[in-house]
Design an enzyme around this catalytic site. Structure first.
Site, PDB file in Angstrom:
ATOM      1  N   LEU A 101       0.830  -1.202   0.000  1.00 53.04           N
ATOM      2  CA  LEU A 101       0.000   0.000   0.000  1.00 53.04           C
ATOM      3  C   LEU A 101       0.870   1.258   0.000  1.00 53.04           C
ATOM      4  CD1 LEU A 101      -2.375  -1.520   2.661  1.00 53.04           C
ATOM      5  CD2 LEU A 101      -2.973  -1.131   0.263  1.00 53.04           C
ATOM      6  N   PRO A 102       0.313   2.391  -0.449  1.00 50.30           N
ATOM      7  CA  PRO A 102       1.152   3.580  -0.668  1.00 50.30           C
ATOM      8  C   PRO A 102       1.632   4.315   0.580  1.00 50.30           C
ATOM      9  CG  PRO A 102      -0.871   3.654  -2.006  1.00 50.30           C
ATOM     10  CD  PRO A 102      -1.036   2.557  -1.016  1.00 50.30           C
ATOM     11  N   THR A 131       6.123   0.672   2.174  1.00 43.85           N
ATOM     12  CA  THR A 131       7.176   1.479   2.787  1.00 43.85           C
ATOM     13  C   THR A 131       6.502   2.573   3.610  1.00 43.85           C
ATOM     14  OG1 THR A 131       8.756   1.045   1.010  1.00 43.85           O
ATOM     15  CG2 THR A 131       9.168   2.957   2.391  1.00 43.85           C
ATOM     16  N   LYS A 207      15.438  -0.152   5.415  1.00 46.91           N
ATOM     17  CA  LYS A 207      15.151   0.429   4.094  1.00 46.91           C
ATOM     18  C   LYS A 207      15.233   1.945   4.133  1.00 46.91           C
ATOM     19  CE  LYS A 207      12.159   0.946   0.212  1.00 46.91           C
ATOM     20  NZ  LYS A 207      10.988   0.556  -0.577  1.00 46.91           N
ATOM     21  N   LYS A 282       8.945  10.938  -0.639  1.00 45.37           N
ATOM     22  CA  LYS A 282       8.169  10.270   0.410  1.00 45.37           C
ATOM     23  C   LYS A 282       9.081   9.495   1.358  1.00 45.37           C
ATOM     24  CE  LYS A 282       5.698   6.034   1.069  1.00 45.37           C
ATOM     25  NZ  LYS A 282       5.365   4.751   0.463  1.00 45.37           N
TER      26      LYS A 282
END
Length: 333
Positions: A101-102, A131, A207, A282
């Protein structure tokens, strides 16, 4: 003799019946079929056993139906495919639920829906490949635990849409040690490498730390290339020197921001494809938020974020690979 032949025939018939009886091994729910999730779900479904099943859901119902049809048309094996009505429906009968999902808000919204009071109890494993910030991920993990609905792990990935399509993603897994042997073979159906980073939330931390460094290296590489070219250096000569010297990094060697230096890099196709500048903005923002929560001092983060935000507002940079920062700096193309 006849009795032995009859007995043997009965035994062979039993063997054939056993070997051809479908056996449901595991049921999967896959929620989030954007550019990454769409390709990941295709790879997963194609590499599962025909006795497995995959339930698909995305708010874009047309994308969900299209993927299901593609899976069925190309199916020479692989898991059975079903289209779910909503996220709760995709998770209800699933042993493993994968979400891609975003934003943190989307992850929280989907898991609130999944964990509704009418969801039957089951020892599910929820794998979130989104993320997001580690604190939001840990919050959702607590929801899952409090609802007695199994375990929630984070497995953000690296490799972009190209890696998702080719099945060459790298997953950074935050999960208990005991779950790793079960999760690694599953993730390797969608990628080529699984790096266990420790407890839940640590995959995201790894990450974001990596992408923080990448974001800054990208700006520095664009500045260095622009500087050297303005001094009269040939772009390929300069890149070759950097890449055998101490300035070598991924943005200089693989994703060089100057057209013609690296064949196939986004810079050589007008910065199309690759890792979008909005996605880098982002991830950088998430890393800065997580750093503040951890009381980790960042000197370059806020300025780098401003650079990406300003570049994204420029028409010739918007929607392009993050190496377009070179263009934003006025680099010669």
């Amino acid at each position: 003799m006849r009795a032995r032949l009859v007995a043997w025939g009965f035994f062979r018939a039993q063997q054939r019946a056993f070997s051809t009886t479908p056996r449901r091994l595991e049921s999967y729910g896959f929620i989030g079929l954007g550019q990454m999730g769409y390709q990941m779900a295709k790879n997963l479904q194609s590499k599962l056993s025909p006795s497995d099943s995959v339930r698909l859901f995305d708010i874009n119902i047309n994308a969900t139906k299209r993927l299901a049809e593609e899976m069925k048309v190309s199916q020479t094996g692989g898991a059975a495919v079903e289209v779910s009505r909503n996220a709760n429906d995709a998770a209800r009968e699933s042993d493993i639920v994968i979400t891609v999902l975003p934003e943190p808000s989307h992850v929280k919204s989907v898991y609130r829906e999944i964990l509704s009071p009418d969801l039957p109890g089951k020892a599910r494993v929820y794998i979130d490949c989104s993320t997001i910030d580690p604190s939001s991920s840990r919050e959702v993990a607590r929801w899952v635990a409090d609802a007695n609905q199994g375990q929630f792990v984070d497995a953000p990935m690296s490799g972009g849409v190209v890696g998702a399509t080719a099945g060459t993603l790298t997953f950074m897994l935050g999960a208990p040690d005991a779950l790793v042997p079960r999760l690694e073979p599953l993730l390797l159906r969608m990628g080529k490498r699984v790096l266990h980073c420790g407890a839940q939330g640590n995959g995201l931390s790894a990450k974001l730390a990596n992408n923080y460094l990448l974001a800054i290296n990208n700006i520095a590489t664009a500045e260095a290339m622009n500087l050297g070219i303005k001094w009269g250096l040939d772009p390929k000569t300069l890149a070759n020197i950097i890449n055998v010297s101490t300035g070598r990094c991924w943005p200089s060697e693989v994703n060089n921001p100057v057209k013609g230096v690296v064949e196939g890099a986004p810079a050589s196709r007008d910065y199309s494809g690759g890792f979008g500048i909005s996605l880098m903005k982002k991830d950088l923002k998430l890393a800065i938020v997580a750093a503040k929560e951890a009381d980790a001092k960042l000197e370059l983060g806020d300025r780098a974020r401003q650079v990406y935000e300003e570049a994204e507002q420029v028409g010739s940079c918007r929607g392009r690979d993050f190496s377009v920062i070179y263009r934003f700096l006025g680099g010669k193309e």
